[in-house]
Write an enzyme that holds these catalytic residues in place. Structure first.
Site, PDB file in Angstrom:
ATOM      1  N   ASP A  31       0.843  -1.191   0.000  1.00 30.77           N
ATOM      2  CA  ASP A  31       0.000   0.000   0.000  1.00 30.77           C
ATOM      3  C   ASP A  31       0.882   1.245   0.000  1.00 30.77           C
ATOM      4  O   ASP A  31       1.478   1.592   1.012  1.00 30.77           O
ATOM      5  CB  ASP A  31      -0.921  -0.015   1.223  1.00 30.77           C
ATOM      6  CG  ASP A  31      -1.954   1.091   1.159  1.00 30.77           C
ATOM      7  OD1 ASP A  31      -1.748   2.069   0.405  1.00 30.77           O
ATOM      8  OD2 ASP A  31      -2.974   0.990   1.856  1.00 30.77           O
ATOM      9  N   ASP A  81      -1.486   5.775  -6.478  1.00 34.30           N
ATOM     10  CA  ASP A  81      -1.835   4.831  -5.425  1.00 34.30           C
ATOM     11  C   ASP A  81      -1.849   3.419  -6.000  1.00 34.30           C
ATOM     12  O   ASP A  81      -2.331   3.197  -7.102  1.00 34.30           O
ATOM     13  CB  ASP A  81      -3.219   5.186  -4.862  1.00 34.30           C
ATOM     14  CG  ASP A  81      -3.659   4.212  -3.785  1.00 34.30           C
ATOM     15  OD1 ASP A  81      -2.831   3.889  -2.916  1.00 34.30           O
ATOM     16  OD2 ASP A  81      -4.820   3.760  -3.813  1.00 34.30           O
TER      17      ASP A  81
END
Ligand SMILES: *[C@@H]1O[C@H](CO)[C@@H](O)[C@H](O)[C@H]1NC(C)=O
Ligand SMILES: *[C@@H]1O[C@H](CO)[C@@H](O)[C@H](O)[C@H]1NC(C)=O
Ligand SMILES: *[C@@H]1O[C@H](CO)[C@@H](O)[C@H](O)[C@H]1NC(C)=O
Ligand SMILES: *[C@@H]1O[C@H](CO)[C@@H](O)[C@H](O)[C@H]1NC(C)=O
Ligand SMILES: *[C@@H]1O[C@H](CO)[C@@H](O)[C@H](O)[C@H]1NC(C)=O
Ligand SMILES: *[C@@H]1O[C@H](CO)[C@@H](O)[C@H](O)[C@H]1NC(C)=O
Length: 425
Positions: free
Chosen positions: A106, A306
């Site tokens: 992440d 992201d």
């Protein structure tokens, strides 16, 4: 002689392509990255990846909350039940002797957390057992790292506990340190959260490794080893060649690569912001209000890269402008909707190209990064959407579908983000 060699070579090639070795060792500082729904993933489901894409909204809401947009009031998919957790996993070895965990990547989070033995509500049967590791150490309340944890508190036994929400889930954990081994690299005294209580469905089963740029992230903790530099190439869900990779450290990074400056938002220190200055559809730069793209640390507005969001989300005025131009350029066909996508076409139509124009770097998306093909109904959809209308969002998110089969370089010391095409499927 020659022909024998050739036959040997061909049979080796055939062998290679037929027997997939999911446990093949990663090279030094270069970890293999798996798509969560790939053949090598224990988390693979029978549902096609495309079908699960419609559930990506929760992640976006979560990121919007991170960016500081109406921070406390963002409805982080409460009660929706359909929540997407990050898509890519790598093998991490924790403790002495090592316990292998498949942790999710992440890039928008700092903290790492792992489900630990005794966890109430963790979905995984693979749990990290600190009592079996000779190098494990629980951090006390006065440890400096304790201040960096999200919502830290001192537990009855004077250890550093913390609570956090992630997507639609919540965890309770305590800070611990242990040896982390990635490929052949050893990171001693790595600080992470040991989860002892979890609720919700959006937690990656075997934990998460934050690659954000804030103080508690792997990047900050391995500063000496990796110098805040890494790159990744994300394979797609159908990947069977498994050359997806997470390459840590400045060594072996691409030299010839297009780059754009990384922007720093002190209020949201984990996010990798860049300056998206425009979007081109075909040869037309679409008319997007400047405010829809502008970076503003005060509000959290701007554009981030992201790895956990699946398809790109643009703030509404930007998305509407791109979509309208896209539709205008698809001749002799009318767009239909499918789930979260509103620009889908059946059969074979010719699609325009889409180019993200970053400061100093234009990135034109190949068709595989632009369109998502539905298994049912022969539809191809523009794999982007507007931010959900119930959140007053100001964040544009360049998501993993748009990054697949590209190498994305994060080079914090030189404040730049690079991107180049690379087949890693
Ligand atoms: C986490 O939240 C729960 C419920 O509000 C609370 O009982 C617990 O003490 C908190 N734990 C930590 C470590 O903050
Ligand atoms: C790791 O922590 C232990 C215990 O505090 C300490 O003795 C050791 O020096 C640390 N190692 C490194 C490399 O920081
Ligand atoms: C695997 O890699 C080979 C050679 O790089 C390529 O020809 C093949 O299409 C790839 N297979 C898949 C499923 O991507
Ligand atoms: C698209 O919709 C318009 C208005 O409903 C209709 O006149 C036209 O025939 C449609 N075009 C195609 C290719 O279906
Ligand atoms: C999908 O569309 C293509 C092109 O129009 C057509 O040839 C094919 O038969 C369609 N497939 C299905 C399953 O409808
Ligand atoms: C990006 O594309 C725009 C419009 O086509 C062009 O004006 C600009 O010079 C390009 N930028 C770079 C860095 O190539």
């Amino acid at each position: 002689m020659r022909s024998h060699l050739l036959i040997l070579l061909i049979s080796l090639l055939i062998l290679k392509s037929e027997s997939i070795n999911c446990n093949e060792k990663s090279h030094s500082s270069d970890l293999r990255v798996f798509h969560i729904n790939s053949q090598c993933s224990p988390f693979k489901t029978s549902v096609s990846w495309e079908d699960t894409l419609l559930q990506d909204k929760a992640r976006f809401l979560y990121l919007s909350s991170l960016a500081g947009v109406r921070k406390s009031s963002v409805p982080i998919a409460s009660g929706r039940g359909i929540v997407q957790s990050p898509t890519y996993i790598v093998r991490a070895n924790i403790g002495t002797p090592a316990q292998a965990m498949l942790v999710a990547l992440d890039t928008s989070n700092d903290a790492a957390w792992i489900p630990c033995s005794g966890c109430v509500g963790c979905s995984s049967s693979v749990l990290f057992d600190p009592s079996k590791s000779s190098s494990s150490r629980t951090l006390q309340c006065e440890a400096p790292q304790c201040k960096q944890a999200p919502n830290p508190s001192c537990t009855a036994s004077k250890t550093c506990g913390f609570n956090m929400t992630y997507g639609g889930s919540a965890i309770e954990a305590y800070l611990t340190q242990d040896t982390l081994t990635l490929a052949t690299d050893v990171i001693p005294n790595y600080t992470f959260g040991c989860i002892n209580k979890a609720s919700g469905t959006s937690l990656p089963a075997q934990g998460l490794m934050g690659l954000g740029r804030g103080p508690l992230s792997l990047i900050s903790q391995s500063q000496n080893l990796y110098q805040s530099t890494f790159s990744y190439c994300l394979p797609n869900s159908k990947s069977s060649n498994f050359s997806g990779s997470l390459r840590l450290g400045p060594k072996n990074q691409p030299i010839r690569i297009k780059t754009t400056p990384l922007l720093k938002n002190p209020r949201r220190s984990s996010l990798y912001y860049v300056n998206l200055v425009g979007i081109r559809v075909g040869n037309k730069i679409v008319d997007i209000p400047t405010s829809a793209l502008a970076f503003d640390p005060a509000t959290g507005a701007g554009t981030i890269f992201d790895s956990g969001t699946v398809y790109t989300r643009l703030v509404e005025p930007a998305y509407v402008a791109v979509r309208n131009e896209f539709r205008r350029r698809v001749k002799n066909a009318n767009a239909t909707s499918l789930g979260g996508f509103d620009t889908c076409y059946s059969g074979s139509v010719v699609f325009p190209s889409v180019t993200f124009m970053f400061a100093g770097m234009n990135v034109t998306l190949p068709p595989d990064n632009l369109l998502i093909h539905s298994s049912a109904g022969n539809l191809s959809c523009l794999a982007m959407a507007a931010a959900p209308t119930n959140v007053n969002s100001v964040l544009n998110v360049i998501a993993s579908m748009q990054q697949q089969n590209h190498r994305v370089l994060i080079d914090v010391p030189n404040s730049r983000l690079g991107i180049s095409r690379e087949t890693c499927t």
